[in-house]
Design an enzyme around this catalytic site. Structure first.
Site, PDB file in Angstrom:
ATOM      1  N   THR A 285       0.837  -1.215   0.000  1.00 58.68           N
ATOM      2  CA  THR A 285       0.000   0.000   0.000  1.00 58.68           C
ATOM      3  C   THR A 285       0.861   1.251   0.000  1.00 58.68           C
ATOM      4  OG1 THR A 285      -0.008   0.251   2.409  1.00 58.68           O
ATOM      5  CG2 THR A 285      -1.840  -1.000   1.424  1.00 58.68           C
ATOM      6  N   ASP A 286       0.305   2.318  -0.539  1.00 63.27           N
ATOM      7  CA  ASP A 286       0.855   3.626  -0.210  1.00 63.27           C
ATOM      8  C   ASP A 286       0.566   3.837   1.284  1.00 63.27           C
ATOM      9  OD1 ASP A 286       1.979   6.138  -0.304  1.00 63.27           O
ATOM     10  OD2 ASP A 286       0.884   6.760  -2.099  1.00 63.27           O
ATOM     11  N   TRP A 287       1.266   4.776   1.905  1.00 65.64           N
ATOM     12  CA  TRP A 287       1.182   4.924   3.354  1.00 65.64           C
ATOM     13  C   TRP A 287      -0.226   5.345   3.786  1.00 65.64           C
ATOM     14  CZ3 TRP A 287       4.930   2.573   1.823  1.00 65.64           C
ATOM     15  CH2 TRP A 287       6.017   2.213   2.604  1.00 65.64           C
TER      16      TRP A 287
END
Ligand SMILES: *[C@@H]1O[C@H](CO)[C@@H](O)[C@H](O)[C@H]1NC(C)=O
Ligand SMILES: *[C@@H]1O[C@H](CO)[C@@H](O)[C@H](O)[C@H]1NC(C)=O
Ligand SMILES: *[C@@H]1O[C@H](CO)[C@@H](O)[C@H](O)[C@H]1NC(C)=O
Ligand SMILES: *[C@@H]1O[C@H](CO)[C@@H](O)[C@H](O)[C@H]1NC(C)=O
Ligand SMILES: *[C@@H]1O[C@H](CO)[C@@H](O)[C@H](O)[C@H]1NC(C)=O
Ligand SMILES: *[C@@H]1O[C@H](CO)[C@@H](O)[C@H](O)[C@H]1NC(C)=O
Ligand SMILES: *[C@@H]1O[C@H](CO)[C@@H](O)[C@H](O)[C@H]1NC(C)=O
Ligand SMILES: *[C@@H]1O[C@H](CO)[C@@H](O)[C@H](O)[C@H]1NC(C)=O
Ligand SMILES: *[C@@H]1O[C@H](CO)[C@@H](O)[C@H](O)[C@H]1NC(C)=O
Ligand SMILES: *[C@@H]1O[C@H](CO)[C@@H](O)[C@H](O)[C@H]1NC(C)=O
Ligand SMILES: *[C@@H]1O[C@H](CO)[C@@H](O)[C@H](O)[C@H]1NC(C)=O
Ligand SMILES: *[C@@H]1O[C@H](CO)[C@@H](O)[C@H](O)[C@H]1NC(C)=O
Length: 765
Positions: A285-287
């Site tokens: 995931t992106d953060w």
């Protein structure tokens, strides 16, 4: 809407709803398109180059407890400065993972280099350079103990002219981006460090990229509504090249696609990525981009960063109650561990995070990431992304001027040089020091900074000439004996914001003020994206203009080599510069939430593949400087076009083809070969970027389908050749769900830019 409800029910209480507004989900009007469900999640098979790594990973997974498996799927807290950490499992000798930003160099630490940014590499049009830069960046990450580089960026591709992160990627053309990301993936991973090509997919604006609460009301992330043909021909294209190159991870983005969050979209993850492209690595995931628990696991997500509030023990509960298969968890963990073996990080890697102190101000050991070997590539990658777009009266190169005057905030260094790159704010320009990298997570950390003013002074020292400056006034006095007046301005961009515009008045007024007093005004713009120049481009005293992009720490040194003719400009625009902002049409600005759909912002990609030059060509709009344009100190002459079909077998897809990483291997069959001769017809040695465009029947007027950068000494010729493979000549068929060659006549164009194409030919299939 009921279709979404059905999906929720099927997946057992997933959290599509977790971040979704609780009201007004009653109208179909919010849902331009739904993502069709694609389940179950395909298991990694260990095809091709992955076979051994998968074998080892499966052996290791068989020894793990459930809790150990769960821990591999989510980041944990860390005392290092790594952007994210997967904990070690000492019992089985797994040393853990440190993952860190980003695609233009390692951010937020010491003893590393600030490399040229993506847009600068895009402007170089040089595959060898992209490879070398990546290889050296990878070596720095390796020495610092970073297992995974959080980049490169191919999304945003650059749909929105004002997009705040376009500079992190190479170009808004998928072919150019695809060719350069392929080399970048190979380069970094050849150094034993993984990449997580990002942001997958439809991450084309910063506005509303995350859900937020406005006046007590939940507003979802913007939904990028992309039809099947457009996603294949534009946005998925460079991801396909990255997967083909072996990208060990793909980062899912903050946005929604067709109203389903990117990190739980089964169509994009299970469907396009893991089935159609045969992706063998893991999805990270992106953060903070995870919004659904079991839903994201079943949709194909493999790792959550920086930590997970939704997975953890919930995954084992879900397996026990039947809402998730145990094999899905094993597949996640196998994919993650396979990359560790694939990159030889099990045998040849420093302690993860060893060179990443939590803060550079805290007590820590020096871990040197840089090496003197990198110097040549660092400078060359800074040089080649400069694009000379105007050069009259023989303004450049400078011929030993006795007095040079320097103006503009962008010539000088900052008050303090910090390793901690800032997330900037919504600002058009005037960061009040030279711009060498944009802001946000794609920023990087310099070892030193060669500013334009420093480098010009060094030149004056060597030449025993004079340089004077005023880098604060907007209306400076000009010594009338100045032989050249250099004006430095910039155009800033940062993660988190789209740009407020493509010009800024303060900087443009500075240019016209200087030009009013100096008949040899040379403008240098450090631009983190498209920068318009209509205010002064036709001013008779503006004799030369360089779009200098984001060169990294060698910026001044590189520029002065070009100004004084030690290097010949060879950059070409990786985007179109319009005469006026409105020429970009509906994709000038990001999409804003519209009433009454404000709770679920929508961005309809109604323009299809017609962004940038495809749209200018289609609508017959004359740009100021076209895609692919750039001047040199010499000239090039084109001749001897040869177009020949090299493969008699132009049958449509052999259906038997087994998917390999990157998709159907038949896509890379060469169908046509094009060659041409380029001559250096000027008076100095130079580098030309020969460009091939193809007009596919029923497609855009022309699309880039080949480029070759060649060094040609004065008077010499070079032969350039372009291999057109099946994908290059096909369009995506929604009905067949395949790339199909078109029956009819293809136009072939070869030349210096997308609008300067002296050689034309055709062939028919
Ligand atoms: C729901 O949407 C309709 C328009 O379709 C609007 O009139 C109404 O005010 C909205 N309700 C809420 C609670 O936002
Ligand atoms: C999005 O919706 C469009 C229109 O229905 C469809 O063509 C496309 O395949 C969908 N894409 C995804 C990823 O769901
Ligand atoms: C899993 O991670 C948690 C939190 O980081 C840690 O406390 C626990 O010991 C780990 N479990 C195993 C089996 O490694
Ligand atoms: C871990 O490494 C040690 C030392 O190399 C070795 O003796 C041991 O067998 C390894 N354990 C596993 C589970 O691979
Ligand atoms: C391309 O980049 C390489 C590596 O930096 C460089 O050596 C070469 O000269 C460049 N090629 C051209 C034609 O500019
Ligand atoms: C399980 O998910 C819920 C939210 O759905 C969360 O509050 C909880 O912390 C999760 N449990 C674990 C062990 O992560
Ligand atoms: C199964 O477990 C998951 C995770 O705790 C939970 O979200 C879900 O509601 C459960 N489903 C059923 C049918 O019990
Ligand atoms: C830069 O300088 C100008 C003029 O001195 C000032 O108005 C502006 O606030 C400064 N901008 C930044 C970002 O420091
Ligand atoms: C160009 O510069 C000269 C000074 O060298 C100045 O006299 C003249 O007015 C300028 N031209 C314009 C159009 O501003
Ligand atoms: C520019 O101005 C200088 C003196 O200021 C003069 O010598 C030169 O001829 C002028 N050049 C042009 C092209 O007008
Ligand atoms: C020509 O096309 C056939 C069928 O697609 C393929 O098997 C073959 O490898 C291709 N040859 C070349 C040289 O690409
Ligand atoms: C360019 O090539 C053409 C023929 O290919 C030739 O006639 C012409 O003289 C060349 N021009 C230059 C400037 O060399």
């Amino acid at each position: 809407m009921h279709r979404v409800t059905v999906v929720i029910a099927l997946l057992g209480g997933l959290s599509l709803c977790a971040a979704a507004p609780s009201q007004n989900i009653t109208s179909d009007v919010y849902f331009y398109g739904n993502s069709p469900p694609v389940y179950p999640s395909p298991e990694g098979t260990g095809t091709g180059a992955w076979a051994t790594a998968y074998e080892k990973a499966k052996e290791l997974v068989a020894q793990l407890t459930d809790e150990e498996k769960l821990n591999l799927t989510a980041g944990t807290s860390t005392t290092t400065g790594c952007s994210g950490v997967i904990a070690a499992i000492p019992r089985v000798n797994f040393t853990g993972l440190c993952v860190s930003d980003a695609g233009n160099g390692l951010r937020g630490t010491d003893h590393v280099n600030s490399w040229a940014s993506g847009i600068h590499v895009g402007a170089s049009w040089n595959k060898t350079l992209a490879h070398e830069r990546a290889q050296y960046m990878g070596q720095e990450f390796h020495r610092k103990g970073v297992n995974l580089l959080l980049g490169p960026v191919v999304g945003p591709l650059g749909r929105v002219a004002e997009g705040g992160r376009n500079w992190e990627g190479f170009s808004n053309d998928p072919y150019l981006t695809g060719a350069l990301v392929y080399e970048t993936v190979r380069g970094v991973q050849g150094s034993g460090v993984g990449v997580s090509t990002k942001h997958y997919i439809g991450n084309e604006q910063e506005t509303n990229r995350n859900p937020e609460t406005v006046d007590g009301v939940d507003v979802a992330s913007v939904s990028s509504n992309i039809d099947d043909k457009t996603i294949h021909e534009l946005y998925l294209w460079p991801f396909q090249d990255a997967v083909r190159a072996g990208s060990v991870a793909i980062m899912c983005s903050y946005e929604r696609i067709n109203n389903s969050y990117a990190c739980q979209n089964s169509k994009t993850l299970n469907g396009l990525l893991k089935t159609e492209l045969g992706f063998q690595g893991y999805v990270i995931t992106d953060w903070g981009a995870q919004h659904g628990g079991i839903a994201s696991a079943n949709a194909g997500l493999d790792m959550v960063m920086p930590d997970s509030t939704l997975w953890g023990a919930n995954l084992t509960t879900a397996i026990a109650n039947g809402s998730m298969e145990a094999s899905r968890l094993d597949d996640m963990v196998t994919r993650i561990l396979a990359t560790w073996y694939q990159l030889n990080q099990d045998t040849d890697f420093p302690t993860p995070g060893i060179g990443m102190p939590s803060s550079v101000d805290s007590e820590h050991q020096a871990v040197i990431g840089t090496s003197p070997d990198e110097k040549g590539a660092l400078l060359q990658s800074a040089v080649e992304g400069h694009v000379l777009v105007k050069n009259t009266n023989g303004a450049l190169p400078l011929q030993s001027p006795s007095l040079v005057s320097v103006f503009g905030y962008d010539a000088k260094g900052p008050e303090a040089l910090s390793f901690v790159a800032s997330f900037g704010t919504y600002s058009p320009a005037i960061q009040n020091s030279t711009l060498y990298v944009g802001g946000g997570s794609g920023s990087n950390s310099p070892s030193y900074l060669s500013t334009p003013l420093d480098a010009l002074q060094q030149q004056a020292y060597e030449d025993s000439t004079a340089v004077v400056w005023d880098v604060s006034s907007q209306d400076p006095d000009v010594d009338p004996t100045s032989e050249a007046c250099l004006v430095f301005i910039n155009s800033y961009a940062t993660e988190g914001f789209d740009r407020p515009g493509l010009v800024d008045d303060w900087s443009d007024t500075l240019v016209t003020n200087v030009a009013g007093k100096c008949n040899n005004t040379i403008v240098v713009i450090h631009n983190a994206g498209i920068r318009l120049v209509y205010d002064w481009i036709d001013h008779a005293n503006v004799t030369a203009v360089i779009l200098a992009h984001l060169p990294g720490q060698d910026t001044g040194h590189a520029l002065v080599n070009l100004l004084y003719g030690r290097a010949n400009p060879s950059g070409r625009l990786p985007y179109t510069i319009a005469k006026q902002a409105s020429d970009y049409g509906s994709v000038l600005h990001p999409s804003e939430p519209q009433t009454p759909y404000g709770l679920f912002p929508q961005s309809d990609y109604a323009e299809g593949v017609y962004i940038d030059y495809r749209a200018f060509d289609q609508q017959n709009i004359t740009p100021q400087f076209e895609f692919g344009f750039g001047l040199s100190y010499t000239t090039f002459n084109y001749s001897e076009l040869d177009v020949r079909q090299t493969n008699g077998s132009t049958s449509q897809y052999p259906p038997s083809a087994t998917i390999q990483e990157g998709g159907n291997p038949r896509l890379w069959d060469e169908i046509v070969k094009v060659t041409a001769t380029v001559q250096n017809s000027g008076s100095v040695d130079g580098d030309e970027v020969a460009q091939l465009y193809v007009g596919i029947p029923n497609g855009p007027v022309r699309q880039l389908r080949g480029f070759e950068k060649v060094h040609i000494p004065v008077g010499q010729t070079a032969q350039v050749s372009f291999s057109l493979v099946r994908r290059d000549l096909s369009t995506w068929s929604v009905d067949a769900q395949q790339w199909l060659l078109q029956l009819g006549t293809y136009q072939v164009y070869v030349g210096r830019s997308s609008r300067d194409l002296p050689l034309t030919g055709q062939f028919s299939l």
